[in-house]
Enzyme design. Sequence first.
Site, short mmCIF file in Angstrom:
data_model
loop_
_atom_site.label_atom_id
_atom_site.label_comp_id
_atom_site.label_asym_id
_atom_site.label_seq_id
_atom_site.Cartn_x
_atom_site.Cartn_y
_atom_site.Cartn_z
N ASP A 10 -17.83 2.06 -2.56
CA ASP A 10 -17.54 1.85 -3.95
C ASP A 10 -16.17 2.75 -4.28
O ASP A 10 -16.28 4.12 -4.37
CB ASP A 10 -18.56 2.20 -5.03
CG ASP A 10 -18.52 2.08 -6.42
OD1 ASP A 10 -17.26 1.22 -6.37
OD2 ASP A 10 -19.09 2.61 -7.22
N ASP A 113 -13.66 -3.71 -6.16
CA ASP A 113 -13.43 -2.07 -5.87
C ASP A 113 -14.77 -1.82 -5.00
O ASP A 113 -15.01 -0.65 -5.18
CB ASP A 113 -13.38 -1.29 -7.09
CG ASP A 113 -14.34 -1.72 -8.15
OD1 ASP A 113 -15.07 -2.57 -7.98
OD2 ASP A 113 -14.53 -0.32 -8.96
N GLU A 114 -15.56 -2.70 -4.66
CA GLU A 114 -16.76 -2.36 -3.87
C GLU A 114 -17.02 -3.48 -2.79
O GLU A 114 -16.70 -4.55 -3.06
CB GLU A 114 -17.95 -2.19 -4.85
CG GLU A 114 -18.35 -3.32 -5.64
CD GLU A 114 -19.39 -2.96 -6.52
OE1 GLU A 114 -20.19 -2.26 -6.00
OE2 GLU A 114 -19.38 -3.51 -7.80
#
Length: 422
Positions: A10, A113-114
Amino acid sequence: MPKKIIFHIDVNSAFLSWEAVYRIRHLNGTLDLRTIPSAVGGDRSKRHGIILAKSIPAKKYQIKTGEPVGEALRKCPELTLVPPHYELYEKSSRAFINILKKYSDQVEQYSIDEAFMDMTGTQSLFGTPVAAATTIKDEIYHTLGFTVNVGISDKKLLAKMASDFKKPNLVHTLYTEEIKEKMWPLPVRDLFLVGGASEKKLHSIGIRTIGELACADINVIKSILKKHGEIIWNFANGQDVSIVEAAPPDNKGYGNSTTIAFDVTDTSTAKMVLLSLAETIGRRLRKDHVRIEVISVSIRFYDLSSVSHQSVLQAATDITKEIHEEACRLFDELWDGTPIRHLGIHTSRATKDSSSRQLSLFDNTDYEKLERLDRAVDSIREKFGADAIRRASFLNQDKIDHLNGGISREKRKIDYSNEKVD
């Protein structure tokens, strides 16, 4: 059989971190936005004024993602605000995922974003799971300039929970045998899929920690939260059978919506907005070689109340004109004249079945001609840019973008000549 090893990676304060790195590395900035109370926020003049990401120092002022920019500034008048820059985010995300793929061929991008990684059986290549996670974390930082947290577990859910432990730039484990020690003492709101409404209902029956939820009678939980209660009870007990899926599943539906910079009070303007949404939805459908069978229209009014309506088409379609006409019909049935703030078109029952439609005896529409026209327009825009061709109805006005929905143009790039870069 080797123990399953799942990583969840993350990016810490992703949008803000990516902007901070860009300003330092490419614009010769000296101020790191991550070290001060700062946030990425929308444009209040266009009614997109919410906080999209905030720095860790900004959290001390109880600034929250999704709250109005004005409210954030009341909490922290010295808050540094920067506009969104989605082209940068997409580029940074691709670079981030490419590094992960060096370590595993089973990488599932969960969001911009992860990501999850299946690292089972890689110890002989990269060492212990903690050592491998540290190597990945450090390579991302040294190569790309931003930090990540890595959660490690034998379950996807627990890996995601672990990555949300203390931040930034850290590695945490949360194996099944560790949940009582590490997860159960946490507030119940920290459990995946427990939102504010669920938290309030759980508090009403005395459940305040994940452990208390895990040890509660599942029938009691189901009585107040229905099926969702069973899901989160299983999560609280570390029960998760999902796997890392490197290939994303097919879309079941496609949709776009837009917040309009002014209140819409006439039908013709509303239908132009719907046309701009139909254009982008149709283009996405044709790009993915799918057609949809269900169309719905949603309206949010000036007072934030909303309504929606849907219909099932006689034949699946990817034709812009057909999508727009059905959306307009639904709109006419919905709208009562109340000023409009936000419009959306959403579709479902996507299918890759390209079998010919059955024509009605009274339908003289040349669907093949419309399909050829759409594909010609798509080709021109792909080759020469989105603005190379537009419908005549959009030529003499500048209030409505002819391709609306998704990420608006002002959010895709930043004109840094208008930005103060310290």
